[in-house]
Design a protein around this motif. Sequence first.
Motif, short mmCIF file in Angstrom:
data_model
loop_
_atom_site.label_atom_id
_atom_site.label_comp_id
_atom_site.label_asym_id
_atom_site.label_seq_id
_atom_site.Cartn_x
_atom_site.Cartn_y
_atom_site.Cartn_z
N MET A 55 6.97 12.91 1.68
CA MET A 55 6.07 13.65 0.89
C MET A 55 5.17 12.02 0.39
O MET A 55 4.52 12.65 0.15
N ALA A 56 6.41 11.05 -0.28
CA ALA A 56 5.85 9.78 -1.00
C ALA A 56 5.00 8.42 0.25
O ALA A 56 3.66 8.98 0.12
N LEU A 57 5.66 9.42 1.54
CA LEU A 57 3.96 7.98 2.83
C LEU A 57 3.23 8.95 2.72
O LEU A 57 1.99 8.30 2.98
N ALA A 58 2.81 10.52 2.36
CA ALA A 58 1.80 11.10 3.01
C ALA A 58 0.44 10.49 1.90
O ALA A 58 -0.66 11.05 2.07
N THR A 59 1.60 10.81 0.66
CA THR A 59 0.06 10.78 -0.72
C THR A 59 0.46 8.98 -1.46
O THR A 59 -0.34 9.46 -2.07
N ARG A 60 1.00 8.13 -0.56
CA ARG A 60 1.21 6.99 -0.99
C ARG A 60 -0.43 5.74 -0.71
O ARG A 60 -1.05 5.75 -2.17
N PRO A 61 -1.81 7.09 0.32
CA PRO A 61 -2.96 6.17 -0.34
C PRO A 61 -3.65 6.58 -1.03
O PRO A 61 -4.93 5.54 -1.33
N TRP A 62 -3.43 7.32 -2.05
CA TRP A 62 -4.16 8.11 -3.13
C TRP A 62 -3.38 7.94 -4.63
O TRP A 62 -3.68 8.28 -5.48
#
Length: 202
Positions: A55-62
């Motif tokens: 989840m952290a990797l998936a949301t990191r760009p935002w």
Amino acid sequence: MRHALQLIGWLACVQYSTIPAFWLMIHPFAGRWRTRRRSPYAVLVPTWIAMWIVMALATRPWHTISIDSHIYATNWLWFPALMLFTAGIVLYAKSGKSFTAKQLAGLPEIHRGNNDQRLITTGIRARVRHPVYLAHLCEMLAWSVGTGLAICWALTAFAIVTGAVMIRMEDTELEKRFGAEYAAYRSSVPAILPRVFRPRQL
């Protein structure tokens, strides 16, 4: 300081947002987990930690995008956030008064031979069936309001949707375990939004 709080808020919401998914691994398969000789947590906890990372990797760009930079130019929204943090802490404290640590950890659901099979309908649970989940929601809302991060709001929305599914499954599992007693409790006490006035004791 603001950037540090935003980082902490994002990571906190990442972890909170995976709580429903963790319990969704338990409730539909409670019977299967109880047949295992080894502790189910040997599988569940590492899987949950892996969820945080994904989840952290998936949301990191935002994770630095604010919903409105003008509103968050000052820090006044941390005041309502502090109220939400406090509400969550109070709920956690009240939830733990009538529940054992084993019950809070979900051991009765997944450990075979666990005899801690008590239905608690007093205290905070006379007003709301799932006060711990309400406390989680308060904490996520606090971080969302305080940081103003769009990703925190998105993760909170995700947790609400998956949490609704998880609560329905948990209620079904509890009704199987406690039968008519839990069915009566479920029909008289709300799941998440607590009663303002104390209902009659069951």
